[in-house]
Write an enzyme that holds these catalytic residues in place. Structure first.
Site, PDB file in Angstrom:
ATOM      1  CB  SER A 197      -0.949  -0.056   1.201  1.00  0.00           C
ATOM      2  OG  SER A 197      -1.970   0.891   1.077  1.00  0.00           O
ATOM      3  CG  ASP A 221      -3.824  -4.059  -3.182  1.00  0.00           C
ATOM      4  OD1 ASP A 221      -4.043  -3.923  -4.401  1.00  0.00           O
ATOM      5  OD2 ASP A 221      -4.729  -4.240  -2.350  1.00  0.00           O
ATOM      6  CG  HIS A 259      -5.623  -2.557   0.757  1.00  0.00           C
ATOM      7  ND1 HIS A 259      -4.686  -2.557  -0.257  1.00  0.00           N
ATOM      8  CD2 HIS A 259      -5.232  -1.558   1.614  1.00  0.00           C
ATOM      9  CE1 HIS A 259      -3.777  -1.612  -0.038  1.00  0.00           C
ATOM     10  NE2 HIS A 259      -4.079  -0.997   1.097  1.00  0.00           N
TER      11      HIS A 259
END
Length: 432
Positions: A272, A295, A350
């Site tokens: 992330s 991600d 996620h």
């Protein structure tokens, strides 16, 4: 609107796959002294040939020092206990702040459910010398901290990779700390158990309501990249035999790492906001031979950074988190000169990347969106295996990780090449 919470946000909770056996259910003894009635499978063991150890290192007690948890192949021994997953209750308070929930309630719930959860890595077990191990610097997501990706780090370390999981001090972690000398007013002359240094805690910083979020995140990603480079320097200094100063109490023998890391085989990875950090670090230091972006939340990166990155990059995306504009930023890194790959794991979310996905049942996982439709253990195997294959390809490892090369191409039951999103026509081809 945060798109990179590495904790309890976003995801559909449902098991769907049957192809990976799960470890037996575990009942954990919780911190309050009774046994939790909640059962869950737990953070998975590494599947490689090495037993995994871990240790914490704070290279300087001030905020300027590196703070990381090291995962590594270790000498096996029953006398070494598994590491506590969340080592201090202040992290619970930080999670509450990050989630904008009541601290007292979150502290109670987390202490009850997770207070005695351990991860399958032996704390301070002796490092296993005798080989030249590759090195991965790992960057956590927004609102996370150094221990919340233990499954990924343990999986890589079990295959013979040293992983330094950085805890960022840019106020993007849910909580972190450094040490300072006690003031004279707080002196403890008559207390033999008093420590000369005290903990100073930093908690997650959010932009003010209505303010532009970009300046804060842009400033943070610069600091995060600095911390990744600092961790790389630290680990290579340790490899060179330089003495280690650890502000934390530990009996770990750092001298065993001398000449045990291959300084030509370093990579950077993250999830992330940590994936954006990894990309930023690649553009700052060519010693990182390649990068893995899990991600990625690309928001903090300006376009000019992409032209400074000359190393191979693998994007591993979840099916439910990504959106078109974010993927288009990844596609700006497409290259005909160096390998850039993108795959998407079907049924993933996620939170398929951090550890919470393994530590909640169906109901809690559904409420807090911690689970996707894919079995979390199947999803984690895919994340680890495609990362290993990419590292072997670009670090020149002499392993059998190339058995997972098809995953890099998006070939397999649970993966697709590129993205599941409908992109503008000129962007529809998967990254090559």
């Amino acid at each position: 609107m945060l798109r990179c919470r590495s904790l309890i946000h976003r995801h559909v909770g449902r098991q769907a796959q049957k192809s990976s056996p799960k470890p037996p259910l575990v009942t954990y003894k919780v911190a309050m002294g009774s046994y939790s009635s909640v059962q869950f499978c737990g953070i998975p063991q590494g599947k490689g040939p090495h037993t995994v150890g871990c240790t914490d290192l704070m290279s300087d007690h001030t905020i300027q020092g590196s703070f990381l948890r090291l995962f590594y192949p270790c000498v096996d021994g029953e006398e070494y206990e598994e590491a506590v997953w969340i080592p201090k209750r202040e992290y619970y308070l930080g999670l509450a702040d990050t989630l904008k929930l009541n601290r007292t309630i979150v502290d109670f719930i987390f202490s009850y459910y997770f207070g005695s959860v351990k991860c399958p890595a032996k704390m301070n077990a002796p490092f296993k010398p005798g080989d030249k191990y590759p090195l991965v610097i790992f960057s956590h997501g927004l609102g996370a901290f150094r221990t919340l990706y233990s499954a990924i780090c343990i999986g890589l370390a079990s295959q013979g990779i040293v992983v330094a999981a950085v805890e960022h001090r840019d106020e993007s972690a849910s909580a972190t700390f450094y040490l300072r000398e006690r003031s004279s007013a707080d002196s403890c002359e008559n207390d033999v158990d008093c420590e000369a240094l005290e903990e100073v805690w930093l908690y997650n910083k959010s932009p003010k309501p209505g303010a532009d979020e970009f300046p804060l995140r842009f400033e943070q990603v610069q600091k995060r990249a600095d911390e990744c480079l600092q961790a790389l320097d630290l680990m290579l200094d340790i490899n060179a035999g330089k003495p280690v100063t650890n502000a934390l109490s530990s009996n770990f023998d750092w001298s065993l790492l001398k000449d045990s890391i291959d300084d030509q085989k370093a990579a950077v990875a993250g999830h992330s906001f940590g994936a954006a950090t990894a990309i930023k670090a690649l553009g700052r230091d060519s010693r990182f031979r390649c990068g893995v972006a899990l991600d990625a939340w690309m928001y903090s990166l300006r376009d000019e950074i992409f032209s400074t990155i000359h190393q191979p990059v693998l994007f591993v995306n979840s099916e439910k988190f990504q959106w078109v504009d974010n993927v288009l930023l990844m596609k700006k890194m497409d290259s005909t000169r160096v390998e850039r790959k993108m795959i998407t794991i079907k049924g993933s979310v996620h939170q398929s990347f951090p550890d919470f996905t393994f530590l909640t049942g169906y109901l809690i996982g559904k409420i807090f969106k911690l689970k996707g439709e894919i079995d979390p253990y199947v999803g984690m195997d895919l994340i680890i295996n495609v990362t290993l294959a990419f590292l072997q390809r670009h670090l020149g490892l002499q392993k059998d990780f190339n058995q997972w090369d098809p995953l890099i191409e998006g070939e397999g039951e649970f993966v697709i090449p590129g993205t599941n999103l409908d992109l503008p026509p000129r962007h529809t081809q998967a990254s090559k």
